[in-house]
Design an enzyme around this catalytic site. Structure first.
Site, PDB file in Angstrom:
ATOM      1  N   LYS A 134       0.762  -1.335  -0.143  1.00  0.00           N
ATOM      2  CA  LYS A 134       0.018  -0.110   0.157  1.00  0.00           C
ATOM      3  C   LYS A 134       0.993   1.187  -0.063  1.00  0.00           C
ATOM      4  CE  LYS A 134      -4.117  -1.840   2.415  1.00  0.00           C
ATOM      5  NZ  LYS A 134      -5.077  -1.768   3.387  1.00  0.00           N
ATOM      6  N   GLU A 192     -19.178  -8.937   8.593  1.00  0.00           N
ATOM      7  CA  GLU A 192     -20.347  -8.403   9.145  1.00  0.00           C
ATOM      8  C   GLU A 192     -21.360  -9.522   9.877  1.00  0.00           C
ATOM      9  OE1 GLU A 192     -18.764  -5.510   6.102  1.00  0.00           O
ATOM     10  OE2 GLU A 192     -19.434  -7.725   6.050  1.00  0.00           O
ATOM     11  N   ARG A 249     -25.439  -6.202   5.679  1.00  0.00           N
ATOM     12  CA  ARG A 249     -24.919  -7.297   5.135  1.00  0.00           C
ATOM     13  C   ARG A 249     -25.190  -8.524   6.291  1.00  0.00           C
ATOM     14  NH1 ARG A 249     -19.070  -6.602   2.555  1.00  0.00           N
ATOM     15  NH2 ARG A 249     -20.225  -7.885   0.878  1.00  0.00           N
TER      16      ARG A 249
END
Length: 630
Positions: A283, A369, A397
């Site tokens: 990243k 989730e 979700r």
């Protein structure tokens, strides 16, 4: 940096005409272009700096858009957008009327699937691969999934389904795991590059299949050879689990090395069946400040790339997220039963300080989730008091788990719903537009809609003290700027309050729209009630206001169908009261990305819009107008 070569690329077809050396120059220019562009508009930076070479290699090797690329999560697609004809529009990124920060099918043919929530790419790409087979079309389907997205059960459900025959056909699907949680040291990188090219090549495949045919006549030797191959590969690659799903695993390879990526992708493109490529990226790659702190540069606002992100000269107002984070720590000090849960959103949900101070009571379950909600239910069964910090859009979700695992068992779980209402630049995929409607219909659930920072703190305290599940919804960013009281006091359960007394019209405000309602009420001379609860609704207050006013106006930053306005209409019907009602909220359509204040104004939910809507419906003197309920 001069972007001379990048400026000649208007589609991936232009990319395919370049030499390998020119592709490396494109990578340098593309990385700089993304940095310069995001520094002006704001947006996701670290993840996009990490996908530059991978994006170039994919568009070089595959015939896009005929071949399908599905990116997961979609915030890593800025290089993809630049290379697919949207370079000149990057200055409009995430702005009203501009291009989205995520893939959108209606924005480009190259955006084959909308991916702003995680872990959906393998399922979608599998569907595309099987559709091509059904239709007799020869095309490739590629899912590019981040390492964080691989923590969700949906990704593994799709892997399990993809590796098995479908009507005798194993789909031609390539899954690329973009692993950006670590970097490869040079020796390991060189070895893995060699192994990846070897294992993806035709010689290895032919030798492997030939050996199988010979050894099948000697079952003990075949089993020994199979186990030896698994263990030999397992010593240098973590691929055994994906092999068990039915994929041919290749990697890991350096995702910033075009000389490794391109030939490996070419080999895998030509192989039938389910393929899995593990690439490792970093990243923020190429921008030292982002490499050193990828979290800080994950989604910055505009900044000077030469200086990096600087602290603002004047501290910003306290956000609702910070209110929650402070309350969580204060409540944890008071009650040892409190545990905090987040689905991979520690920073976004304001839990950094809690994690630091109470590490043994902090649980990050990853992008999962459904698991987060049922995990909280299990903790609650054993007498703990879980607080689930989750964005409103992400709780969608785990709706089944919210109903069956928490509400049905009436477990005392607190859901801190951040990003309720409109969220601005992230757009429709991240808007918390539906939580009032989808929570209000569930038995045992409660929902508070605090109007400002202090009330949010008190609402969280109120929810924590209940013996059943409760949601507290609050928006992104800051509110009215009210000072928070250190002392926490429970709000009377299910009770609203009148904040302004007027005549003729009463505005029933749910949440932070109380403040524009108060502003509009000054010109309308209207009564304003801070309802505070979407469930249980203060039906007594609704009835009292209905009897003492000519008309009611409900106001919410949420969807109208099934929302708080619907709750008021239901309460009036149950009480046998007939009064004109105007329901104001988010229209029945997906709201685009843009500045939150502008979006609210476009939806008629600022003070001027509220006043205009009331005058339009009831006229300057509503006593003279008898409208019917709707």
């Amino acid at each position: 940096m001069n972007h001379a070569l990048l400026n000649t690329i208007d589609s991936p077809a232009d990319l395919r005409r370049l030499s390998r050396a020119e592709l490396k120059q494109v990578a340098d220019e593309l990385r700089d272009f993304v940095l310069q562009s995001v520094s002006k508009t704001g947006g996701h930076l670290s993840s996009n700096l990490g996908t530059v070479e991978l994006t170039i290699a994919l568009h070089r090797v595959f015939n896009t858009p005929h071949d399908r690329l599905v990116w997961d999560v979609g915030h890593q697609t800025y290089p993809h957008k630049v290379l697919t004809g949207r370079r000149e529009r990057m200055g409009t990124l995430r702005q009203l009327g501009g291009i989205s920060g995520f893939p959108r099918r209606d924005e480009s043919d190259y955006d084959t699937f909308g991916t702003a929530h995680s872990s959906t790419s393998i399922s979608a790409a599998l569907g595309m691969a099987l559709a091509a087979h059904q239709k007799g079309e020869k095309r490739h389907a590629v899912a590019i999934i981040g390492d964080g997205a691989m923590t969700a059960g949906m990704a593994f459900e799709a892997l399990n389904n993809a590796g098995m025959p479908h009507v005798g056909h194993v789909p031609n699907l390539l899954v690329i795991l973009n692993d950006n949680d670590m970097s490869i040291s040079p020796p390991v990188g060189a070895l893995n590059k060699y192994l990846a090219r070897l294992m993806s090549g035709k010689f290895y495949a032919a030798a492997r299949e030939g050996a199988k045919q010979v050894l099948k006549n000697a079952p003990p030797l075949f089993e020994l050879a199979r186990r030896f191959e698994e263990h030999a590969k397992g010593m240098v690659v973590p691929g055994t689990i994906f092999e068990e799903f039915g994929f041919n695993y290749v990697g890991p390879i350096d995702g910033h090395d075009l000389d490794a990526l391109i030939p490996t992708l070419e080999n895998l493109r030509d192989k039938p069946g389910a393929q899995f490529l593990h690439v490792v990226t970093k990243k923020g790659y190429g921008y030292k400040l982002a490499e050193a702190d990828p979290v800080k540069y994950h989604g910055p606002t505009p900044f000077d790339p030469a200086q990096g992100i600087q602290k603002p000269a004047t501290p910003p107002k306290t956000s609702f997220t910070q209110v929650f984070g402070q309350w969580l720590c204060d409540m944890a000090e008071k009650d040892g039963r409190l545990v905090g849960i987040t689905p991979a959103m520690r920073e976004g949900s304001g839990m950094v300080e809690f994690h630091k101070r109470f590490p043994e009571r902090y649980f990050d379950v990853g992008i999962a989730e459904q698991h987060a909600v049922t995990f909280a239910a299990g903790l609650a069964c054993e007498g703990l008091k879980p607080v689930v910090a989750i964005y409103s859009t992400f709780l969608q979700r785990a709706y089944d788990q919210l109903i069956h695992d928490v509400a049905l068992q009436n477990l005392p779980v607190v859901f801190a719903l951040d990003r309720a209402g409109l969220v601005g630049a992230d757009g429709a995929t991240h808007a918390g537009a539906y939580d009032i409607a989808y929570v209000r219909c569930i038995p045992n659930m409660g929902m508070l809609t605090p109007a400002d920072e202090d009330e949010c703190r008190q609402a969280l305290f109120t929810a924590f003290g209940r013996d059943h599940p409760v949601c507290v919804r609050y928006p992104r960013g800051s509110g009215a700027g009210t000072e928070q009281r250190a002392q926490m006091q429970a709000i009377p359960w299910g009770r609203g309050e009148v904040r302004r007394r007027g005549s003729r019209i009463a505005i029933l405000a749910f949440g932070t729209l109380l403040y524009p309602a108060l502003e509009a009420a000054e010109k309308l001379d209207a009564t304003v009630a801070n309802m505070r609860f979407a469930k249980p609704l203060d039906a007594a207050l609704v009835a009292e206001l209905a009897r003492s006013h000519e008309a009611l106006v409900t106001l919410e930053e949420g969807c109208l169908p099934g929302g708080a306005g619907s709750a008021v209409l239901e309460a009036l019907a149950e009480a046998g009261l007939t009064v004109p009602v105007l329901t104001l909220g988010l229209p029945d359509r997906f709201i685009e990305h843009g500045d939150p204040a502008k979006l609210l104004a476009l939806c008629g939910l600022d003070a001027a819009g509220i006043e205009q809507a009331v005058v339009k419906r009831f006229g300057a003197r509503p006593a003279l107008v008898r409208a019917v309920n709707h």
